[in-house]
Design a protein around this motif. Structure first.
Motif, PDB file in Angstrom:
ATOM      1  N   THR A  25       7.357   2.253  -3.135  1.00 44.64           N
ATOM      2  CA  THR A  25       7.347   2.496  -1.631  1.00 44.64           C
ATOM      3  C   THR A  25       7.848   4.096  -1.347  1.00 44.64           C
ATOM      4  O   THR A  25       6.934   4.538  -0.651  1.00 44.64           O
ATOM      5  CB  THR A  25       8.252   1.667  -0.673  1.00 44.64           C
ATOM      6  OG1 THR A  25       8.134   0.422  -1.227  1.00 44.64           O
ATOM      7  CG2 THR A  25       8.159   1.614   0.672  1.00 44.64           C
ATOM      8  N   ILE A  28       4.754   6.006  -2.280  1.00 45.13           N
ATOM      9  CA  ILE A  28       3.378   6.166  -1.534  1.00 45.13           C
ATOM     10  C   ILE A  28       3.948   6.844  -0.186  1.00 45.13           C
ATOM     11  O   ILE A  28       3.007   7.691   0.191  1.00 45.13           O
ATOM     12  CB  ILE A  28       3.344   4.481  -1.301  1.00 45.13           C
ATOM     13  CG1 ILE A  28       2.978   3.930  -2.661  1.00 45.13           C
ATOM     14  CG2 ILE A  28       2.367   4.317  -0.258  1.00 45.13           C
ATOM     15  CD1 ILE A  28       2.898   2.231  -2.412  1.00 45.13           C
ATOM     16  N   GLU A 109       3.337  -4.775   2.202  1.00 45.85           N
ATOM     17  CA  GLU A 109       3.504  -4.544   0.693  1.00 45.85           C
ATOM     18  C   GLU A 109       3.491  -6.177   0.162  1.00 45.85           C
ATOM     19  O   GLU A 109       4.410  -6.821   0.495  1.00 45.85           O
ATOM     20  CB  GLU A 109       5.011  -3.945   0.391  1.00 45.85           C
ATOM     21  CG  GLU A 109       5.049  -2.571   1.108  1.00 45.85           C
ATOM     22  CD  GLU A 109       6.288  -1.799   0.941  1.00 45.85           C
ATOM     23  OE1 GLU A 109       6.327  -0.758   0.151  1.00 45.85           O
ATOM     24  OE2 GLU A 109       7.270  -2.485   1.496  1.00 45.85           O
ATOM     25  N   LEU A 135      -1.801   1.110   4.417  1.00 45.75           N
ATOM     26  CA  LEU A 135      -1.316   1.296   3.014  1.00 45.75           C
ATOM     27  C   LEU A 135      -1.030  -0.044   2.624  1.00 45.75           C
ATOM     28  O   LEU A 135       0.009  -0.559   3.171  1.00 45.75           O
ATOM     29  CB  LEU A 135       0.027   2.162   2.940  1.00 45.75           C
ATOM     30  CG  LEU A 135      -0.244   3.718   3.549  1.00 45.75           C
ATOM     31  CD1 LEU A 135       1.113   4.391   3.941  1.00 45.75           C
ATOM     32  CD2 LEU A 135      -0.961   4.435   2.351  1.00 45.75           C
ATOM     33  N   ILE A 137       0.016  -2.450  -0.638  1.00 43.47           N
ATOM     34  CA  ILE A 137       0.050  -2.788  -2.017  1.00 43.47           C
ATOM     35  C   ILE A 137      -0.156  -4.363  -2.429  1.00 43.47           C
ATOM     36  O   ILE A 137       0.320  -5.186  -1.730  1.00 43.47           O
ATOM     37  CB  ILE A 137       1.740  -2.639  -2.661  1.00 43.47           C
ATOM     38  CG1 ILE A 137       2.070  -1.303  -2.342  1.00 43.47           C
ATOM     39  CG2 ILE A 137       1.915  -3.001  -3.883  1.00 43.47           C
ATOM     40  CD1 ILE A 137       3.442  -1.162  -2.349  1.00 43.47           C
ATOM     41  N   ASP A 185      -0.580   2.395 -10.108  1.00 42.11           N
ATOM     42  CA  ASP A 185       0.715   2.912 -10.392  1.00 42.11           C
ATOM     43  C   ASP A 185       0.920   2.997 -11.730  1.00 42.11           C
ATOM     44  O   ASP A 185       1.192   2.173 -12.580  1.00 42.11           O
ATOM     45  CB  ASP A 185       1.669   2.328  -9.634  1.00 42.11           C
ATOM     46  CG  ASP A 185       3.058   3.057  -9.786  1.00 42.11           C
ATOM     47  OD1 ASP A 185       2.979   4.345  -9.324  1.00 42.11           O
ATOM     48  OD2 ASP A 185       3.897   2.288  -9.785  1.00 42.11           O
ATOM     49  N   ARG A 231      -2.622  -2.804  -7.112  1.00 44.55           N
ATOM     50  CA  ARG A 231      -3.030  -1.748  -6.612  1.00 44.55           C
ATOM     51  C   ARG A 231      -2.683  -1.074  -5.519  1.00 44.55           C
ATOM     52  O   ARG A 231      -2.200  -2.144  -4.403  1.00 44.55           O
ATOM     53  CB  ARG A 231      -4.561  -1.655  -6.501  1.00 44.55           C
ATOM     54  CG  ARG A 231      -5.323  -1.817  -7.910  1.00 44.55           C
ATOM     55  CD  ARG A 231      -5.393  -0.940  -8.828  1.00 44.55           C
ATOM     56  NE  ARG A 231      -6.539  -1.113  -9.943  1.00 44.55           N
ATOM     57  CZ  ARG A 231      -6.045  -2.058 -10.981  1.00 44.55           C
ATOM     58  NH1 ARG A 231      -4.817  -2.555 -10.886  1.00 44.55           N
ATOM     59  NH2 ARG A 231      -6.945  -2.490 -11.820  1.00 44.55           N
ATOM     60  N   ILE A 232      -2.707   0.236  -5.257  1.00 42.30           N
ATOM     61  CA  ILE A 232      -2.176   0.694  -3.961  1.00 42.30           C
ATOM     62  C   ILE A 232      -3.244   0.837  -3.271  1.00 42.30           C
ATOM     63  O   ILE A 232      -4.307   1.964  -3.813  1.00 42.30           O
ATOM     64  CB  ILE A 232      -1.078   1.946  -4.127  1.00 42.30           C
ATOM     65  CG1 ILE A 232       0.028   1.528  -4.962  1.00 42.30           C
ATOM     66  CG2 ILE A 232      -0.852   2.613  -2.892  1.00 42.30           C
ATOM     67  CD1 ILE A 232       0.199   2.518  -5.757  1.00 42.30           C
ATOM     68  N   ARG A 234      -5.278   2.722  -0.050  1.00 39.88           N
ATOM     69  CA  ARG A 234      -4.943   3.586   1.226  1.00 39.88           C
ATOM     70  C   ARG A 234      -6.442   3.418   1.930  1.00 39.88           C
ATOM     71  O   ARG A 234      -7.344   3.890   1.510  1.00 39.88           O
ATOM     72  CB  ARG A 234      -4.689   5.140   0.918  1.00 39.88           C
ATOM     73  CG  ARG A 234      -4.331   5.952   2.076  1.00 39.88           C
ATOM     74  CD  ARG A 234      -3.969   7.114   1.485  1.00 39.88           C
ATOM     75  NE  ARG A 234      -3.425   8.093   2.494  1.00 39.88           N
ATOM     76  CZ  ARG A 234      -4.177   8.705   3.554  1.00 39.88           C
ATOM     77  NH1 ARG A 234      -5.464   8.539   3.696  1.00 39.88           N
ATOM     78  NH2 ARG A 234      -3.318   9.403   4.397  1.00 39.88           N
TER      79      ARG A 234
END
Ligand SMILES: C[S@@+](CC[C@H](N)C(=O)[O-])C[C@H]1O[C@@H](n2cnc3c(N)ncnc32)[C@H](O)[C@@H]1O
Length: 237
Positions: A25, A28, A109, A135, A137, A185, A231-232, A234
């Protein structure tokens, strides 16, 4: 909808209940331009570890939302003890109790996977400012599975479906996010940092079945480590 896995997280009061925990966190958020003028929604905040971090670090306006009252009670206690001015809302990401165009950032998240994506994503889009950023996750399916394996995972986590990275990207785009940047990540997890980020707010008299659910989660994480990743994402409008 009943979800034993989420009830279990609430009873144990698991803070940072997403892959990578608080260290991820922090990484990011450090890439974003956040100052005290910004308004951030922590959608599906759980016990509020992330909201507390953002409020302390950036002194901006933070709103914590969750549909689970036990999670929110634990989040409220955290904010009270830290004297943080965080707004707490009970509600669903599928029908957000906010006017349109309110937030500069939504942080979500490990939450969207548990919801009806076709309701949550338009809602996120609606409450974000025109130049706002989502954002997220999220859990991804890395490899094909048998039907039986899929069913095991879907039933255990109580998610409507398991999505691959490209299926997620298509859905973000379908529901109004024109620009989607994906990150895997790759940073090694610093065990020390992860330990510092770990926190629990246990309820009293937790039924034995929830200890079994925690163990099963550990077991599934190990058994399916090649299949389940994260995955993250955006996403911008
Ligand atoms: C895996 S936990 C993650 C909690 C928190 N984001 C964290 O990282 O610690 C998922 C959270 O999403 C919440 N949640 C699930 N479905 C939701 C919905 N439709 N609306 C709001 N919150 C939801 C659950 O109650 C739970 O707190």
């Amino acid at each position: 909808m009943n979800n034993n896995y989420l009830d279990c997280l609430a009873l144990f009061g698991v803070g940072g209940a997403h892959p990578g925990g608080l260290p991820l966190t922090k990484r990011i958020l450090s890439k974003e331009e956040i100052d005290e003028t910004k308004s951030i929604l922590d959608a599906g905040c759980g016990t509020g570890q992330t909201s507390a971090y953002i409020s302390k670090k950036y002194q901006c306006h933070v709103t914590s939302l969750d549909c689970n009252k036990m999670m929110l009670d634990k989040a409220r206690k955290r904010y009270l003890s830290l004297q943080l001015p965080i707004e707490v809302k009970h509600g669903s990401t599928e029908n957000l109790p906010f006017d349109k165009g309110l937030f500069d950032f939504i942080l979500s998240e490990s939450v969207i996977s548990f919801t009806d994506v076709s309701l949550t994503l338009p809602e996120f889009n609606r409450v974000l400012k025109p130049n706002g950023v989502l954002l997220a996750i999220e859990m991804v399916q890395e490899k094909p599975t048998t039907e039986g394996e899929r069913t095991t995972l879907i039933n255990f986590y109580g998610v409507p479906q398991l999505l691959t990275e490209s299926e997620w990207c298509n859905l973000f785009k379908k529901f109004g996010f024109k620009h989607v940047h994906v990150e895997e990540d790759m940073q090694p997890i610093d065990e020390m940092d992860l330990e510092l980020g770990a926190d629990f707010a246990l309820s009293e008299d937790i039924d034995g079945k929830y200890f079994e659910i925690l163990e099963k989660h550990e077991q599934l994480t190990e058994d399916y480590k090649e299949v389940l990743g994260f995955r993250i994402f955006r996403c911008c409008k």
